[in-house]
Design an enzyme around this catalytic site. Structure first.
Site, PDB file in Angstrom:
ATOM      1  N   TYR A  81       0.864  -1.029  -0.068  1.00 28.84           N
ATOM      2  CA  TYR A  81      -0.008   0.166   0.076  1.00 28.84           C
ATOM      3  C   TYR A  81       0.792   1.171  -0.187  1.00 28.84           C
ATOM      4  CZ  TYR A  81      -3.468   3.656   1.541  1.00 28.84           C
ATOM      5  OH  TYR A  81      -4.462   4.301   1.630  1.00 28.84           O
ATOM      6  N   LYS A 136       1.734   4.060  -3.228  1.00 31.95           N
ATOM      7  CA  LYS A 136       1.224   5.386  -2.939  1.00 31.95           C
ATOM      8  C   LYS A 136       2.627   6.335  -3.128  1.00 31.95           C
ATOM      9  CE  LYS A 136      -2.936   5.128  -1.701  1.00 31.95           C
ATOM     10  NZ  LYS A 136      -4.083   5.559  -2.667  1.00 31.95           N
TER      11      LYS A 136
END
Ligand SMILES: NC(=O)c1ccc[n+]([C@@H]2O[C@H](COP(=O)([O-])OP(=O)(O)OC[C@H]3O[C@@H](n4cnc5c(N)ncnc54)[C@H](OP(=O)(O)O)[C@@H]3O)[C@@H](O)[C@H]2O)c1
Length: 274
Positions: free
Chosen positions: A178, A182
């Site tokens: 994650y 990002k």
């Protein structure tokens, strides 16, 4: 039997130590971020911005932050045209939304929809999914591939200021998918060379979501209850949306900027004073 001899006791002790350690880390982060709230005359800034006749698009306007952002933008009437780009047509009952333009695109074939990204001065991206919902591959597809491609098309279409809702802890070198995804997408969009690129890194979003996300719900219950103790660990979607708008109004700011949770909170507070 002594409770600490049981598995439950061990789990409880581990959890307590974990929470205390987490609190210490976030307390450190809290104190390392600036607490300064800039002074701004929001009404004057809005009026000044309105005169510029700018146009914008929003990706993810059907999502929680996107909805809040759209509401702020419509209420403040700072753009001469607002375009929503998404995978489905949205319906709005409020008359204030009747002038919105909607472009429905297939994110798997975005090149075929380049026209949707043409002619906007400002772009907001609040797109995203979760690994739980889309699987690891699907998550990267949305949070990286769709986001990056959209940014490329927006840049080619003349967009000068791109806003990206990223996440606290985004880091392209992270071993967590994650945070790594990002961080990667932030870096790759930065390389596109927008005149201005604003990255927002909110902590856990406090939101009353219709969709069931158990992990997010548990985090929200905990952080919501202790938001005054752990102010850097959560943030409301309205605050994020207001911060994005206030930051938009600060025209002529530096080329690339990263707003961590604390800065988002501060801008959000300014935006709350209407
Ligand atoms: N949740 C948190 O605590 C948290 C914390 C920090 C940062 N963030 C980040 O903040 C951003 C916004 O989060 P949010 O919770 O406001 O978003 P959200 O409510 O989950 O909405 C996501 C948006 O992305 C669109 N989308 C999802 N999958 C798609 C797909 N396969 N194709 C096209 N569009 C798709 C959705 O469209 P549909 O309505 O059509 O599905 C929706 O408009 C995300 O990038 C998220 O990672 C979240």
């Amino acid at each position: 039997m002594n409770i600490f001899d049981s598995n439950w006791g061990k789990t409880l002790s581990f959890f307590t130590v974990f929470v205390v350690a987490l609190a210490a880390v976030f307390n450190y982060l809290e104190n390392s971020e600036t607490d300064e709230i800039p002074r701004m005359d929001l009404n004057a800034m809005e009026e000044n911005y309105r005169q510029k006749n700018r146009t914008c698009f929003i990706l993810g306007a059907s999502g929680e932050t996107g909805k809040a952002l759209l509401k702020e933008i419509v209420e403040r009437n700072i753009f001469s045209k607002i375009t929503l780009i998404g995978r489905r047509q949205l319906t709005f009952e409020d008359k204030a939304y009747e002038n919105l333009v909607q472009k429905v695109v297939d994110f798997e074939k975005l090149d075929e929809y380049a026209e949707a990204f043409h002619g906007h001065d400002v772009g907001y991206c609040c797109l995203g999914t979760t690994k739980a919902k889309a699987g690891a591959e699907g998550f990267v597809r949305v949070d990286h591939d769709y986001v990056l491609k959209s940014a490329e098309l927006a840049k080619a279409g003349g967009c000068s200021h791109f806003h990206l809702e990223s996440s606290k802890g985004a880091d392209k070198t992270s071993s967590f998918l994650y945070l790594k995804t990002k961080g990667q997408v932030e870096a790759e969009i930065e390389d596109l060379g927008f005149e201005r690129f604003s990255v927002y890194r909110p902590a856990v979003l406090l939101v009353d979501r219709e969709e069931s996300r158990p992990a997010e719900w548990v985090a929200q219950q905990f952080l919501g209850a202790f938001s005054s103790v752990f102010p850097t660990m959560s943030i409301s979607i309205t605050t994020v949306a207001r911060a994005m708008v206030v930051n938009t109004l600060k025209d002529g700011e530096k080329k690339v900027e990263i707003l961590e949770n604390k800065a988002i909170c501060n801008f959000g507070k300014i935006g709350a004073k209407k």
